[in-house]
Every structure is written in structure tokens, then in C-alpha cells.
Design an enzyme around this catalytic site. Structure first.
Site, PDB file in Angstrom:
ATOM      1  N   HIS A   1      -7.532  -1.345  14.972  1.00 45.46           N
ATOM      2  CA  HIS A   1      -7.589  -0.627  13.694  1.00 45.46           C
ATOM      3  C   HIS A   1      -7.393  -1.592  12.519  1.00 45.46           C
ATOM      4  O   HIS A   1      -8.191  -1.606  11.565  1.00 45.46           O
ATOM      5  CB  HIS A   1      -6.507   0.448  13.687  1.00 45.46           C
ATOM      6  CG  HIS A   1      -6.480   1.323  12.480  1.00 45.46           C
ATOM      7  ND1 HIS A   1      -6.984   2.602  12.481  1.00 45.46           N
ATOM      8  CD2 HIS A   1      -6.014   1.108  11.218  1.00 45.46           C
ATOM      9  CE1 HIS A   1      -6.821   3.135  11.283  1.00 45.46           C
ATOM     10  NE2 HIS A   1      -6.222   2.249  10.495  1.00 45.46           N
ATOM     11  N   GLU A   2      -6.342  -2.410  12.598  1.00 46.84           N
ATOM     12  CA  GLU A   2      -6.037  -3.312  11.481  1.00 46.84           C
ATOM     13  C   GLU A   2      -7.081  -4.417  11.341  1.00 46.84           C
ATOM     14  O   GLU A   2      -7.408  -4.834  10.222  1.00 46.84           O
ATOM     15  CB  GLU A   2      -4.645  -3.910  11.657  1.00 46.84           C
ATOM     16  CG  GLU A   2      -3.523  -2.897  11.796  1.00 46.84           C
ATOM     17  CD  GLU A   2      -3.525  -1.830  10.714  1.00 46.84           C
ATOM     18  OE1 GLU A   2      -3.900  -2.133   9.561  1.00 46.84           O
ATOM     19  OE2 GLU A   2      -3.173  -0.684  11.026  1.00 46.84           O
TER      20      GLU A   2
ATOM     21  N   GLU B   1       0.849  -1.185   0.000  1.00 41.95           N
ATOM     22  CA  GLU B   1       0.000   0.000   0.000  1.00 41.95           C
ATOM     23  C   GLU B   1       0.892   1.244   0.000  1.00 41.95           C
ATOM     24  O   GLU B   1       1.897   1.287   0.731  1.00 41.95           O
ATOM     25  CB  GLU B   1      -0.918   0.019   1.228  1.00 41.95           C
ATOM     26  CG  GLU B   1      -2.008   1.083   1.107  1.00 41.95           C
ATOM     27  CD  GLU B   1      -2.944   1.117   2.298  1.00 41.95           C
ATOM     28  OE1 GLU B   1      -4.123   1.427   2.103  1.00 41.95           O
ATOM     29  OE2 GLU B   1      -2.502   0.836   3.431  1.00 41.95           O
TER      30      GLU B   1
ATOM     31  N   GLU C   1      -2.807  -3.635   7.010  1.00 37.92           N
ATOM     32  CA  GLU C   1      -3.902  -4.601   7.175  1.00 37.92           C
ATOM     33  C   GLU C   1      -3.938  -5.729   6.159  1.00 37.92           C
ATOM     34  O   GLU C   1      -5.012  -6.317   5.916  1.00 37.92           O
ATOM     35  CB  GLU C   1      -5.240  -3.857   7.109  1.00 37.92           C
ATOM     36  CG  GLU C   1      -5.588  -3.252   5.742  1.00 37.92           C
ATOM     37  CD  GLU C   1      -5.178  -1.817   5.558  1.00 37.92           C
ATOM     38  OE1 GLU C   1      -5.712  -1.143   4.668  1.00 37.92           O
ATOM     39  OE2 GLU C   1      -4.292  -1.351   6.321  1.00 37.92           O
TER      40      GLU C   1
ATOM     41  N   GLY D   1       2.677   2.540  10.879  1.00 38.02           N
ATOM     42  CA  GLY D   1       2.395   1.913  12.155  1.00 38.02           C
ATOM     43  C   GLY D   1       2.085   0.444  11.991  1.00 38.02           C
ATOM     44  O   GLY D   1       2.592  -0.414  12.718  1.00 38.02           O
ATOM     45  N   ALA D   2       1.233   0.134  10.993  1.00 34.42           N
ATOM     46  CA  ALA D   2       0.847  -1.249  10.714  1.00 34.42           C
ATOM     47  C   ALA D   2       0.150  -1.270   9.359  1.00 34.42           C
ATOM     48  O   ALA D   2      -0.226  -0.234   8.818  1.00 34.42           O
ATOM     49  CB  ALA D   2      -0.075  -1.789  11.805  1.00 34.42           C
TER      50      ALA D   2
ATOM     51  N   GLU E   1      -9.650   4.364   6.221  1.00 34.65           N
ATOM     52  CA  GLU E   1      -8.859   4.811   7.366  1.00 34.65           C
ATOM     53  C   GLU E   1      -9.664   5.581   8.401  1.00 34.65           C
ATOM     54  O   GLU E   1      -9.455   5.427   9.602  1.00 34.65           O
ATOM     55  CB  GLU E   1      -7.672   5.649   6.882  1.00 34.65           C
ATOM     56  CG  GLU E   1      -6.741   4.904   5.941  1.00 34.65           C
ATOM     57  CD  GLU E   1      -6.139   3.641   6.550  1.00 34.65           C
ATOM     58  OE1 GLU E   1      -6.263   3.432   7.773  1.00 34.65           O
ATOM     59  OE2 GLU E   1      -5.550   2.855   5.794  1.00 34.65           O
TER      60      GLU E   1
END
Length: 909
Positions: free
Chosen positions: A343-344, A174, A310, A307-308, A366
């Protein structure tokens, strides 16, 4: 994808010292014209070819940092007959291509005339001798690529295990980096299934989106085939290869959840595993849609730009976003890990199952995930009071950025691929979360939840636009969602509601709020839920026009925007504000409203809409405040004054006011963590102690020094503590409480010398967890001596600092008032290295903001322009404009209010 929490970290660390602000202003017309010429009309390759399956084989060569690959793409040629099919690629060497058409008459191989790489457009164009007619086709391509040190595409992660340096290979696709690894249609709407085969070194863990289907080993090569993925976008494909360990559990419905980490860190994965299982079960229940894969892996990577991410079934994280040392990690990090996982996991439905059609609607992914992470964590840890924290962490952050002229709408047009990077920002995430929060409040919890289920069920495995979500929610709730939400997502900025109370009459008006008095103002209207009701059960009162006048029954308790649920600010006339202040001192105003009123008053004062001295006087109503979130606003407000006014006399004058303000909470909380403390009190302690330390409160400074003298390692535990103690007892027995390390380290650095620097550096080198290193980095960049500033800056380009952490070091150095000039010079001198090392990292494109937000001298504006203007590109344009506007706003605030603010603090008793 969870963006890196760099700005939040800086605010948390420095709002007690040199705090953080918000932003920006206009640029010369010539720059706009030049940037327009640099961009091109966006062309979607999906319009000429629709893939439905990729059979992808990659052979990884760690030694040479290269790989070779083959891909068979099955799909459909659409549109008119042509002699060309175009795919995305970037930096690949295509060595072979074949094209076969499939029809009722049989298969037909097309002779490939030529393969043209158009690197300017990230394309490979496959030309054939004969016409390719619409219908099913198969493309076969062989290619080679490189493993890059920039943290996207395929890249290496290094770590040390028992003195041996090892390497993982990971991916980050991404937003549009899949094309850097294999030829494809690299657009969110180009959904397909993937059959992946990896050839790697033997005896390594090999992880991808789906379970392993088959694995074989020869003497030197391990071959791994994975099960076919669900239909998904290219940016969700992922894999990780290397020496990793894992722990696992299964959910109630049988989904296997695993947490992967490097061998030295596997002991720090238990909290993440327990939370991930609970969270996955919560979402299955909330959405009423089963998680569609057999497994869900969470992988802590030593090097990771964001941060991460998905990736469906193969979620990747920075180590500090997944790993928790139950003894040595601060409570704030445990909360951070929970919110990132939530979140993920939300993305597994909202983003992966249903995906935005194009990056214009990135916020659908997001913004929603940034809101629902609070819902999930609140369900699992209700004592954490997550909804109050949303107002500080998401809403107030977004309001500060969206107050700029050069902000952007939540739904933002993307006309160049490089622009995609620039919208992974506070507007897409935090404003998106805030307007979802407002909508949830407007609709009610049950209709909102039912509408989401309808949306996800209707559009499963498909792509959507924002209006599809509005339709689903409107259909279920029966309320005019599209009409209510359109202005909030399609236009920039937000309203300032001015409330003028006289007797029992309340006059209300709205206008767009700008922090910069030099902004080119535009007239806009929003449908505003005022948070007022005629009666307890009546519908909310709306402000849909420029003005409104209403009768009120109890003016003494009148607050606009109850619960701070609405995404706007409110300005009260002085008599009205005095009534509110009186109610606050009596304890009659809830915390969510207290923080909203205070934040609105401070930010309107910064913009010149009200008096900064009056805002500071209003803070005096909070001397008995005990709420963490409200104190976060207070600390940030005073920190921004120190930062922007940037004057030593004022800094000294503010200290007595600060000491008096925090005195009650220092007495109540002290330095020691009590076993029955609330979550908020544990988060509050470092704020008030940090404020007291920055105000040079003698006993606080001395205690910080004594704690530092006792520390020989960041993991020190008092030796007399029994070995059989629980993790909570061990945490209370640490030499420096993990929650207070930033306070202690920051204080000794600010007042320290070369010996202090050397000891901090030793602690940095001994630290095992990534988050510990970032905390100490904040201190190493906080010294006032030129030689120590140079030493800290000199570390950035060495192996001591991972590329993923470079932005922390640069931003922290800028926040040190003694190091600003040196840091600016360092950035200019090392720009080529930053570009080469971080060129695709989101933090690189925020460098103009890192520099601008700490400056308030008009002389710097020309320097800023001269350096950044020649480097402008679609990726840099927005942050450059925002930084310039920030400079203008801060210069105007300082020039207008400095004397008033200094006089206020000098005359405090």
C-alpha cells in the site's frame, strides 16, 4: 497512509464470539444548523502565495520536549497587490519574520509591521508597511514549538532496550499537521522542494526523505543536512531521530531499501526487507516509471496513530505493520505486513509523484493504493488468493458502511479542515478500492495498466482531480469511463439489484440499498455491469435504467454479478435462490460467487428486504464449505446475530447449529498446522475453531484450556525441539500455534477467573512484539466478572497501554457483552482524558461508532444523544450520525426478527 486495521481486528477476533456489524441514521435539524454555523467557507492560502522551496532548520530539544526553527520560504506572490502574506501555522510561537521581494530592479526588503497569529484559522498573517506586488518573494521566519504526546506533528516514541527506557522523535504530517511544526502553505496542491537541516543529540540515527548530504558533530550537537527533496506536498515531509538499527538491500535498478527498527526488534525485519525489494521492483515494472529517489527507508515506530504513512522515501509504520517474528507471528500478520508495505509503496507513485489537488479526492490516493496492494501481493504470493480476500476485506466492509443514509460519496466535499480526519475511512479506502476493482474488471487488465501509465506520466510532480484519471483511462481504453464511473464516485450509496426469474425470463430492477428501514430514501440510478453476457465473447449486459427484462438460456446456473466484481448487492426470488443453493451444494459455484450470494442474502435480511430465517436456512448449504473467505462471511453473519439480538436464550440456541455447521472442517483441519497446508487452510483454522469454542464444543474448549495451562510465555516452544530446527518447524513446535493464540486466549478469558486474568496479564507484560500485546488485550477485555472488567478498563490510562492502542482496548471492551455498560460509563467519565490524549487520532472520532454498534436497545438512543450531541464538531458529525443510524437499524432488526430467529435455532435438529 494505511489506516489502522482496528475494525478488521475486532471482527477477526470477535466474529467467532460477539461479532461486528454495520451502522446508522438521521439527526435533528437543529444539530445540522448548529454544525453549519460552526464551519466556515474554506479558504485556500495557495491562492495568494505559491511556495517553491523551503529551507528548514530545526533544533530538537528532547529534554524539554521543545524545538526551535528557522525557515526560508521562496515563492511567488500572486493576485492583487496587498500588504499581507498569510501562511498556515498551529500552536507555534513566531519570534521573527522578514519579507523580501525580488524583481529585475533588485531585491527589496519589506518592513514587517506586525505578525498576527490567528489560531482559530490556523494562520499567521505577516503584515508589511508597503504594498507587496505579484512576483517572487522570500519569507524568513524564526519560530519555536513543542513536541506533543499526541501522535502528529513532532512527537516522542518510547521503548525499552535491555531495561533502559529510550526515546525516538518522529513526525506525522498527514493530513494537515505540517503547520504544527513550521509555517507553510499546508495544502496538497502547494508542492515545493525542501532542504532540511536537523540539529539533534549526537550518536543518533537521523532519517528523512532524502539521503544525508552532510553531517557534523560537536560535543553535544549533531547537525545533519539532507539532499533536496523532489517537488512534493508538505504532508509528505518526514524525519525520525533516535537509537535505531537497520538492514538493507538494493533493487535491480540500484535503489537502496532499508528497514529500520529499535535495537530489540531489528531481528524481525527480514521479511519486510525481502518483500519491500520485490514489491518496489514490481511497481517499477507495472507503472513503467522508475522509482525517483535514491533510497526508500521503512521505519517501525513504537508509537504510531495510523497503520503506516507514505512519506516519500521515509515511510513510517506501526511496529505490528512492519515487523514479523518468523516463529511467533501468525500468518495473518505476515499477510498484513505485506499488504501494508504494498500500500505505502504504491503511494510513492500514486499520491507522491501525482497528488490529489485537494482532500475531496483523497480516495485517489487511498482507494487506489488499497486496490493495487492486492495486485502486488498477488503477484509475489499468488498462492495467497488475494483477489478473493479483497471481496471480504474491502468490498464487503465498504458495502456495510455505504448502506447507511449518512455515508458519503467517494469524492466528498471538504469545507472545514477538521472534516479531513473524518474521510480517512472505509469509504475512501475500501469503497475506493472496490470501485477501482470494478473498473479494472470493466476495462480489462491491459488497458487499465496502460491507462495508469499514461495518467502518471502526464501528471508527474503535479496535482490532479478524479476526472483526470478517468480521462487517461478513457483515452487509452476507448471505453466511456467517465460515464460509467461518475455515479459510483460522486454519489453516496450503491444499488440493490432485484432479480425475479420466471421460466426463461429474468426481470431486473435497481434501487438504492439502505440497511436502515427508517432512512430517508432517495432515488438514484447507476450504470450496472450485471456480469452477464449474451454469448461468451459478447459485451456485458448493462442495467442503466430502473428496470430491464432479458431472456436467459440456462436459468439453473444463472448468477448476477459474476465473480462479485460489481459494487452492489443482489436479491433473488425464492425459486431462483433455491436453484443457486442447489448448485452450491453440488460444488458448481465458485468461491467468489458463493461469498457474494451469501453476504447479499444476510445483509438484505438485516434490512428487512428478506427473511432472516430464510438466510439462516441458506447457510445450511455451506456445511461442506472449505474456503476461508466464505467462512469469514458465515462467521461474521452468525456473530452479528448474537451481537444484535443480545439474548442469552438465543445464544444458547445458536450453539448446536454452529457445532453442526463447523463439524466437517474441525475434523478436516484439527488443531495442528500441516507442512503442506494451503494458505487459506491456515487462515481458516482459527475461524472454525473459534466458532466451535464460542459454541462451547466440549473437546475444543478443553483443548484450549490445556494449551493455555502449558504456556508460560507467548514465545514458548516445546523444549524437546532441536535447537537446529527451521523457523517453520519451530513455529509448528510452539506451545500455542501463533495462528490460534486469539482463539485460545479468548476462550479461556470468556470462561476464566482471576487466576486466568493474572496469567494473561503476565503474558502481556512479557510480550515483546506490539501485535502480541494487542492479541492479549482482546482477551484481557473479555472476562465476565465485574471486578476483572474494572481491572482491564483501569489499565487503559496506565503506562501498560500505549496511546496508539487505547482504541483497541475501548473497542474490545465494548464488544464484550458483559462489559458494555461499564465501558460506556468509563468512556463518559474519562472523556476529557481521551480528548486530551487522542484528540487528533482518527480512532478518537470513531468513539460514537464503537459505542453504538454493540447496542440494540431503544433506551440507549437517548443516552447516546445526550452525551454526544453537546460535543459535536465537524470531526465528529459523521461518526455521530452513523452511530445513531446504526442504533436505529439494529433496534429495528431485533424488534422485527428476534422471534423468528429464535424459533429457527430452537427447531434445528
Amino acid at each position: 497512509m494505511k489506516k489502522s486495521d482496528l475494525l478488521g481486528r475486532i471482527q477477526m477476533h470477535y466474529s467467532r464470539e460477539d461479532s461486528l456489524l454495520s451502522i446508522q441514521r438521521t439527526v435533528d435539524r437543529s444539530i445540522s444548523d448548529r454544525l453549519l454555523l460552526m464551519s466556515k467557507a474554506l479558504k485556500h492560502l495557495l491562492e495568494q502565495f505559491e511556495p517553491n522551496n523551503y529551507k528548514l532548520e530545526l533544533s530538537i530539544n528532547k529534554k524539554d520536549m521543545t524545538y526551535s526553527g528557522k525557515v526560508k520560504i521562496s515563492g511567488k506572490k500572486i493576485g492583487r497587490p496587498t500588504k499581507r502574506i498569510t501562511l498556515h501555522q498551529k500552536g507555534l510561537k513566531i519570534t521573527k519574520a522578514a519579507l523580501t521581494s525580488h524583481s529585475k530592479q533588485g531585491d527589496k526588503s519589506h518592513e514587517v509591521a506586525r505578525i498576527n497569529l490567528h489560531n482559530k484559522f490556523d494562520e499567521v498573517r505577516i503584515h508589511t508597511e508597503a504594498q507587496i506586488y505579484p512576483g517572487n518573494v522570500t519569507l524568513d521566519l524564526d519560530f519555536n514549538g513543542i513536541i506533543t504526546k499526541q501522535m502528529d506533528g513532532i512527537y516522542p516514541c518510547t521503548f525499552t532496550d535491555e531495561g533502559v527506557t529510550k526515546q525516538l522523535i518522529a513526525t506525522q504530517f498527514e493530513s494537515h499537521h505540517a503547520r504544527e511544526v513550521f509555517p507553510c502553505i499546508d495544502e496538497p496542491a502547494a508542492k515545493a522542494t525542501f532542504d532540511l537541516k536537523l540539529s539533534t543529540d549526537i550518536d543518533e540515527a537521523v532519517i528523512s526523505n532524502t539521503p544525508i548530504k552532510k553531517q557534523t558533530q560537536s560535543k553535544k550537537v549533531q547537525s545533519t543536512w539532507f539532499e533536496t527533496t523532489p517537488i512534493m506536498s508538505t504532508y509528505l515531509l518526514a524525519f525520525v531521530v533516535g537509537d535505531m538499527k537497520h538492514i538493507e538491500k538494493s533493487t535491480k535498478h540500484g535503489t537502496k531499501v532499508r528497514i529500520y527498527a529499535t535495537p530489540p526488534n531489528i531481528e524481525h525485519t527480514k521479511f519486510a526487507l525481502d518483500f519491500a525489494v520485490n514489491c518496489l521492483e514490481f511497481y517499477e515494472n507495472y507503472f513503467d516509471i522508475p522509482y525517483p529517489l535514491e533510497k526508500c527507508d521503512h521505519i517501525a515506530l513504537p508509537d504510531f496513530a495510523s497503520g503506516a504513512m507514505e512519506n516519500w522515501g521515509c515511510i513510517t509504520y506501526r511496529e505490528q505493520a512492519l515487523l514479523i517474528d518468523e516463529v511467533h507471528s501468525p500468518l495473518s500478520m505476515k499477510q498484513r505486513v505485506a499488504t501494508v508495505i504494498a500500500h505505502e509503496l504504491a503511494h510513492q507513485w500514486f499520491g507522491n509523484l501525482v497528488t490529489m489537488r485537494w482532500w475531496t479526492d483523497l480516495w485517489l490516493n487511498e482507494g487506489f493504493a488499497s486496490w493495487i496492494e492486492f495486485l502486488a501481493v498477488d503477484h509475489i504470493f499468488p498462492e495467497w488468493k488475494m483477489w478473493t480476500q479483497l471481496l471480504v476485506d474491502e468490498q464487503q466492509t465498504a458495502l456495510r458502511l455505504d448502506a447507511l443514509e449518512h455515508t458519503h460519496p467517494v469524492e466528498v466535499a471538504i469545507n472545514h479542515p477538521d472534516e479531513i480526519r473524518s474521510i480517512f475511512d472505509t469509504i475512501s479506502y475500501s469503497k475506493g478500492a472496490s470501485v477501482i476493482h470494478m473498473l479494472h474488471n470493466y476495462l480489462g487488465a491491459e488497458p487499465f495498466q496502460a491507462g495508469l501509465k499514461h495518467y502518471l506520466t502526464t501528471h508527474a510532480y503535479k496535482n490532479t482531480d478524479t476526472i483526470d484519471l478517468w480521462r487517461a483511462l478513457e483515452e487509452i481504453s476507448g471505453k466511456p469511463v467517465m460515464e460509467f464511473m461518475h455515479a459510483w464516485t460522486s454519489t453516496s450509496g450503491f444499488p440493490l439489484v432485484t432479480a425475479y426469474l420466471i421460466d426463461n425470463k429474468l426481470k431486473l430492477s435497481q434501487e438504492r440499498f439502505y440497511s436502515n428501514p427508517l432512512a430517508k430514501k432517495q432515488s438514484q440510478l447507476w450504470p450496472i455491469d450485471l456480469g452477464l453476457h449474451e454469448t461468451k465473447d459478447s459485451t456485458p449486459i448493462m442495467l442503466n435504467d430502473t428496470e430491464l427484462e432479458i431472456e436467459v438460456s440456462d436459468p439453473d446456473r444463472l448468477l448476477i454479478n459474476k465473480g462479485s466484481a460489481g459494487f452492489y448487492r443482489v436479491s433473488y426470488n425464492s425459486s431462483h435462490l433455491q436453484k443457486i443453493g442447489s448448485q452450491i451444494t453440488k460444488g458448481h459455484v465458485p468461491a467468489d460467487d458463493r461469498l457474494g450470494v451469501l453476504a447479499d442474502l444476510i445483509e438484505t435480511a438485516k434490512s428487512g428486504k428478506s427473511s432472516t430465517a430464510d438466510a439462516l436456512e441458506f447457510i445450511s448449504n455451506f456445511r461442506n464449505e472449505t474456503n476461508y473467505a466464505v467462512w469469514d462471511v458465515i462467521a461474521s453473519s452468525l456473530g452479528s446475530i448474537r451481537l444484535v439480538m443480545n439474548d442469552e436464550e438465543l445464544r444458547e440456541a445458536i450453539k448446536p447449529f454452529t457445532r453442526k455447521l463447523v463439524a466437517n472442517e474441525i475434523d478436516r483441519l484439527g488443531w495442528s498446522n500441516q507442512s503442506n497446508e494451503s494458505h487459506f487452510d491456515q487462515l481458516l483454522r482459527p475461524i472454525v475453531l473459534g466458532m466451535a469454542a464460542s459454541a462451547d464444543t466440549p473437546e475444543i474448549v478443553e483443548h484450549a484450556k490445556k494449551l493455555f495451562e502449558k504456556a508460560h510465555s507467548v514465545e514458548d516452544i516445546n523444549p524437546d525441539l532441536r535447537s537446529g530446527a527451521s523457523s517453520s518447524e519451530l513455529k509448528r513446535g510452539t506451545v500455542i500455534d501463533p495462528d490460534l493464540k486469539s482463539v485460545v486466549f479468548g476462550t479461556v478469558a470468556r470462561l476464566g477467573d482471576e487466576d486466568t486474568f493474572d496469567k494473561l496479564l503476565s503474558l502481556y507484560e512479557k510480550a515483546h512484539l506490539s501485535d502480541e500485546k494487542v492479541t492479549i488485550a482482546g482477551a484481557l477485555t473479555g472476562f465476565k466478572q465485574s471486578e476483572l472488567i474494572d481491572r482491564a478498563l483501569g489499565m487503559i490510562k496506565t503506562d501498560a497501554v500505549r496511546l496508539q492502542d487505547v482504541s483497541y482496548w475501548v473497542a474490545y471492551s465494548f464488544m464484550n457483552r458483559h462489559a458494555r455498560d461499564e465501558t460506556w460509563n468509563w468512556v463518559k467519565q474519562n472523556w476529557d482524558w481521551l480528548d486530551e490524549s487522542l484528540g487528533s487520532d482518527l480512532s478518537f472520532y470513531r468513539m460514537p461508532i464503537y459505542a453504538a454498534r454493540v447496542m440494540s436497545d431503544e433506551s440507549f438512543i437517548k443516552e447516546y444523544k445526550d452525551f454526544f450531541e453537546p460535543k459535536l464538531s465537524p470531526s465528529f458529525e459523521r461518526s455521530y450520525r452513523q452511530g445513531l443510524e446504526m442504533l436505529q437499524f439494529q433496534c429495528a432488526w431485533k424488534k422485527r426478527d428476534f422471534d423468528e430467529v429464535l424459533n429457527f435455532f430452537k427447531h434445528q435438529k
